[in-house]
Structures are given as structure tokens and as C-alpha cells.
Design an enzyme around this catalytic site. Sequence first.
Site, PDB file in Angstrom:
ATOM      1  N   HIS A 116     -10.161  -4.651  -3.645  1.00 12.85           N
ATOM      2  CA  HIS A 116      -8.831  -4.809  -3.050  1.00 12.85           C
ATOM      3  C   HIS A 116      -8.951  -5.095  -1.558  1.00 12.85           C
ATOM      4  CE1 HIS A 116      -9.721  -0.462  -2.882  1.00 12.85           C
ATOM      5  NE2 HIS A 116      -8.914  -0.391  -1.831  1.00 12.85           N
ATOM      6  N   LEU A 117      -8.260  -6.140  -1.155  1.00  6.02           N
ATOM      7  CA  LEU A 117      -8.239  -6.568   0.240  1.00  6.02           C
ATOM      8  C   LEU A 117      -7.037  -5.931   0.924  1.00  6.02           C
ATOM      9  CD1 LEU A 117      -9.315  -8.555   2.488  1.00  6.02           C
ATOM     10  CD2 LEU A 117      -7.557 -10.145   1.670  1.00  6.02           C
ATOM     11  N   HIS A 118      -7.279  -5.220   2.021  1.00  2.00           N
ATOM     12  CA  HIS A 118      -6.189  -4.672   2.831  1.00  2.00           C
ATOM     13  C   HIS A 118      -5.702  -5.766   3.772  1.00  2.00           C
ATOM     14  CE1 HIS A 118      -6.496  -0.322   1.928  1.00  2.00           C
ATOM     15  NE2 HIS A 118      -7.751  -0.642   1.624  1.00  2.00           N
ATOM     16  N   ASP A 139       0.858  -1.186   0.000  1.00  3.82           N
ATOM     17  CA  ASP A 139       0.000   0.000   0.000  1.00  3.82           C
ATOM     18  C   ASP A 139       0.897   1.241   0.000  1.00  3.82           C
ATOM     19  OD1 ASP A 139      -1.696   2.223   1.184  1.00  3.82           O
ATOM     20  OD2 ASP A 139      -3.175   0.612   1.129  1.00  3.82           O
ATOM     21  N   ILE A 140       0.529   2.246  -0.785  1.00  4.82           N
ATOM     22  CA  ILE A 140       1.376   3.453  -0.865  1.00  4.82           C
ATOM     23  C   ILE A 140       1.278   4.314   0.398  1.00  4.82           C
ATOM     24  CG2 ILE A 140       1.439   3.554  -3.379  1.00  4.82           C
ATOM     25  CD1 ILE A 140      -0.651   5.830  -3.200  1.00  4.82           C
TER      26      ILE A 140
END
Length: 129
Positions: A102-104, A33-34
Site C-alpha cells: 500500500h502506497l501512502h 487512511d483511517i
Amino acid sequence: YDGKCVFCRIARREEPGTALLPCEDEDLACFRDIKPGAPHHYLVVPVKHMGNCKTLKAEHIPLVKRMMEVGKAVLQKNNFSDLNDVRMGFHWPPFCSIAHLHLHVLAPASQLGFLSRIYYRINSYWFIT
């Protein structure tokens, strides 16, 4: 494939600034993740464009399970082994910034900062696990 979708482009290696992490599932892609909310913060996305988590149906349960397995595998490959200290989930619209599923994957969950504990709060109005 949606050429305007940054996650579609990342999954197809068309974004040179984002490195894909090794992934055992060819239908999924994983990357950092950015704006990490934890020391380990990865996103697992389907390579094929798919809308946000509101589009999920019962037939997508195997996909979500595979996404979670990829997240766990990436954590282990990055020397994180306490799978009881992990938070995984999806931001619920309108709180997701990219309209591609999208899965964190965040770990260790016990080290989430103050804002991250709010932003990734379990089963809140904006984040579902």
C-alpha cells in the site's frame, strides 16, 4: 486474494465501512487512511494481494508508477493541485501494519503534524519514498 487481509477485502468492496475512491486503474483501489497524517491521506493498493514493499522487484516499477499516478489523480479530484507538496511512500517492514502493498499519499506535506513528520519521514529507516 487473501480473505484474512483487510486490504484485499476493501479492494473487493467487502468492507462496507470503507468507501473506495474513483480510480482509473481497475487493478488498483484507493481509499482514505483511517488514521490520517495529513488533510489528504489516501492509500493506493493493488486489488490482487501482494506482499509488502520488500517483495518489490524491478518488474514492479510500472506498478509503483501507476500507483503514484492514481494517488496524484485522486488528490486532483479532491481539489488538491500542488503536486510539489505531496509525500508518497511505503512503510518498511516491520513498520507496516498490513502485509499488503500500500502506497501512502499525503498532502499537503507541509502540513504534516509533528508525529506525522517523523512517521512519514522521507527515506528513513521505516518509510521509503
